[in-house]
Write a protein that holds these residues in place. Structure first.
Motif, PDB file in Angstrom:
ATOM      1  N   THR A 165      -1.850   4.690   5.170  1.00 52.87           N
ATOM      2  CA  THR A 165      -1.613   3.629   4.180  1.00 52.87           C
ATOM      3  C   THR A 165      -2.643   3.659   3.075  1.00 52.87           C
ATOM      4  O   THR A 165      -2.298   3.564   1.879  1.00 52.87           O
ATOM      5  CB  THR A 165      -1.638   2.258   4.867  1.00 52.87           C
ATOM      6  N   VAL A 166      -3.923   3.814   3.430  1.00 53.31           N
ATOM      7  CA  VAL A 166      -4.982   3.859   2.421  1.00 53.31           C
ATOM      8  C   VAL A 166      -4.818   5.084   1.529  1.00 53.31           C
ATOM      9  O   VAL A 166      -4.943   4.999   0.298  1.00 53.31           O
ATOM     10  CB  VAL A 166      -6.366   3.864   3.101  1.00 53.31           C
ATOM     11  N   GLY A 167      -4.529   6.227   2.136  1.00 55.39           N
ATOM     12  CA  GLY A 167      -4.377   7.448   1.353  1.00 55.39           C
ATOM     13  C   GLY A 167      -3.224   7.397   0.364  1.00 55.39           C
ATOM     14  O   GLY A 167      -3.287   8.008  -0.702  1.00 55.39           O
ATOM     15  N   SER A 168      -2.176   6.651   0.703  1.00 54.69           N
ATOM     16  CA  SER A 168      -1.003   6.604  -0.178  1.00 54.69           C
ATOM     17  C   SER A 168      -1.063   5.468  -1.193  1.00 54.69           C
ATOM     18  O   SER A 168      -0.412   5.541  -2.243  1.00 54.69           O
ATOM     19  CB  SER A 168       0.267   6.475   0.667  1.00 54.69           C
ATOM     20  N   THR A 169      -1.818   4.401  -0.900  1.00 53.13           N
ATOM     21  CA  THR A 169      -1.815   3.236  -1.794  1.00 53.13           C
ATOM     22  C   THR A 169      -3.079   3.096  -2.639  1.00 53.13           C
ATOM     23  O   THR A 169      -3.029   2.453  -3.687  1.00 53.13           O
ATOM     24  CB  THR A 169      -1.640   1.945  -0.978  1.00 53.13           C
ATOM     25  N   ALA A 170      -4.210   3.661  -2.191  1.00 46.10           N
ATOM     26  CA  ALA A 170      -5.465   3.495  -2.937  1.00 46.10           C
ATOM     27  C   ALA A 170      -5.371   4.006  -4.379  1.00 46.10           C
ATOM     28  O   ALA A 170      -5.881   3.343  -5.302  1.00 46.10           O
ATOM     29  CB  ALA A 170      -6.620   4.181  -2.199  1.00 46.10           C
ATOM     30  N   PRO A 171      -4.730   5.172  -4.644  1.00 48.39           N
ATOM     31  CA  PRO A 171      -4.622   5.594  -6.051  1.00 48.39           C
ATOM     32  C   PRO A 171      -3.861   4.600  -6.914  1.00 48.39           C
ATOM     33  O   PRO A 171      -4.191   4.404  -8.093  1.00 48.39           O
ATOM     34  CB  PRO A 171      -3.882   6.935  -5.960  1.00 48.39           C
ATOM     35  N   PHE A 172      -2.863   3.938  -6.340  1.00 52.24           N
ATOM     36  CA  PHE A 172      -2.081   2.986  -7.119  1.00 52.24           C
ATOM     37  C   PHE A 172      -2.851   1.690  -7.343  1.00 52.24           C
ATOM     38  O   PHE A 172      -2.692   1.047  -8.385  1.00 52.24           O
ATOM     39  CB  PHE A 172      -0.751   2.704  -6.419  1.00 52.24           C
ATOM     40  N   VAL A 173      -3.694   1.311  -6.363  1.00 53.16           N
ATOM     41  CA  VAL A 173      -4.555   0.150  -6.579  1.00 53.16           C
ATOM     42  C   VAL A 173      -5.547   0.435  -7.696  1.00 53.16           C
ATOM     43  O   VAL A 173      -5.794  -0.399  -8.566  1.00 53.16           O
ATOM     44  CB  VAL A 173      -5.283  -0.228  -5.273  1.00 53.16           C
ATOM     45  N   GLY A 174      -6.131   1.641  -7.677  1.00 53.98           N
ATOM     46  CA  GLY A 174      -7.014   2.031  -8.772  1.00 53.98           C
ATOM     47  C   GLY A 174      -6.283   2.112 -10.094  1.00 53.98           C
ATOM     48  O   GLY A 174      -6.833   1.749 -11.144  1.00 53.98           O
ATOM     49  N   LEU A 175      -5.023   2.564 -10.061  1.00 50.91           N
ATOM     50  CA  LEU A 175      -4.232   2.619 -11.290  1.00 50.91           C
ATOM     51  C   LEU A 175      -3.955   1.227 -11.835  1.00 50.91           C
ATOM     52  O   LEU A 175      -3.943   1.022 -13.057  1.00 50.91           O
ATOM     53  CB  LEU A 175      -2.912   3.349 -11.015  1.00 50.91           C
ATOM     54  N   PHE A 176      -3.760   0.265 -10.949  1.00 54.13           N
ATOM     55  CA  PHE A 176      -3.595  -1.114 -11.401  1.00 54.13           C
ATOM     56  C   PHE A 176      -4.844  -1.589 -12.144  1.00 54.13           C
ATOM     57  O   PHE A 176      -4.751  -2.238 -13.188  1.00 54.13           O
ATOM     58  CB  PHE A 176      -3.307  -2.023 -10.206  1.00 54.13           C
ATOM     59  N   GLY A 177      -6.030  -1.285 -11.580  1.00 51.56           N
ATOM     60  CA  GLY A 177      -7.270  -1.631 -12.272  1.00 51.56           C
ATOM     61  C   GLY A 177      -7.380  -0.929 -13.613  1.00 51.56           C
ATOM     62  O   GLY A 177      -7.898  -1.499 -14.587  1.00 51.56           O
ATOM     63  N   THR A 178      -6.883   0.297 -13.700  1.00 53.21           N
ATOM     64  CA  THR A 178      -6.893   1.034 -14.964  1.00 53.21           C
ATOM     65  C   THR A 178      -6.017   0.352 -16.004  1.00 53.21           C
ATOM     66  O   THR A 178      -6.414   0.167 -17.161  1.00 53.21           O
ATOM     67  CB  THR A 178      -6.402   2.473 -14.728  1.00 53.21           C
TER      68      THR A 178
END
Length: 256
Positions: A165-178
């Protein structure tokens, strides 16, 4: 003689003037250099936390929690796999040298996965009575051992879903911050009426930092997941081999 003396005096005064000027310049440069060293990065993590709003801080906290959770799972599962490998070596060394399955079971330590499988196999073989007697003994013992192996495998897979779950969602959480940081940059441009560097450097820096943190959280989770899955496969091969050998021994004992 007077000319020579006047020339010496002139040269001496020039040298003194140059020495004093160089000393003054050195003293002026040293504070500037010290100030440049002490000056903090206005667009770093500290600035992100102090200047960020609730959404930016919440996103950063989520990424930190995801990273802590993934590293906790990696270390704990690695320790569990190492423990199971040690139990497999102990079972190989002591269990099969016993005279009976019950004696071999007693040689294994309490809480060992291999002792658990042996206990379930013995329980299944001893309870083949009554209504269960209508079931083929071979099939019943096989089911008992397979249930125990499935239980061990389920415990070994606990936590791997967190890494996935972390490996698949962490980039999108960071993208939200971007995206949120770029939004702030556009708002500042609209309010100031000019796209100057000092207006957009902070929000754009925040956006880039969020992207970097998202990747830094996701990459170890993905690598840890693949690493632990490979080790799980190797460990479960030993567990399945033990179960197959135990099944054969229980069937041979029942035929005597």
């Amino acid at each position: 003689m007077n000319n020579i003396t006047s020339q010496l005096i002139l040269r001496t005064s020039l040298l003194l003037t140059l020495f004093v000027a160089s000393s003054v310049m050195a003293q002026a440069v040293e504070p500037a250099a010290a100030a440049a060293v002490v000056e903090e990065n206005p667009y770093g993590l500290a600035a992100l936390w102090s200047q960020g709003d609730l959404v930016a801080k919440g996103t950063l906290l989520i990424l930190v929690l995801m990273s802590m959770g993934s590293w906790y799972v990696i270390f704990t599962k690695f320790a569990e796999q190492a423990k199971l490998n040690k139990q497999a070596k102990a079972a190989q060394a002591s269990f099969w040298s016993a005279n009976t399955v019950a004696q071999g079971k007693d040689t294994l330590e309490e809480g060992s996965a291999f002792r658990f499988i042996a206990e379930k196999g013995l329980e299944g073989a001893s309870k083949h009575t009554g209504l269960l007697g209508a079931v083929d003994f071979n099939e019943w013992v096989t089911m008992s051992i397979q249930r125990a192996i499935g239980n061990v495998q389920s415990r070994m897979q606990d936590g791997l879903a967190v890494l996935a779950t972390v490996g698949s969602t962490a980039p999108f959480v960071g993208l939200f911050g971007t995206v949120w940081g770029i939004y702030h940059a556009l708002v500042k441009i609209g309010m100031s009426g000019q796209a100057s560097i000092d207006k957009v450097a902070g929000p754009v820096g925040e956006a880039l930092i969020m992207t970097a943190i998202g990747l830094a959280v996701a990459v170890p989770a993905v690598l840890g997941y693949n690493f632990l899955v490979r080790r799980n496969k190797a460990v479960m091969e030993q567990v399945n081999a033990f179960g197959s050998d135990l099944h054969a021994v229980l069937l041979g004992s029942a035929k005597k």
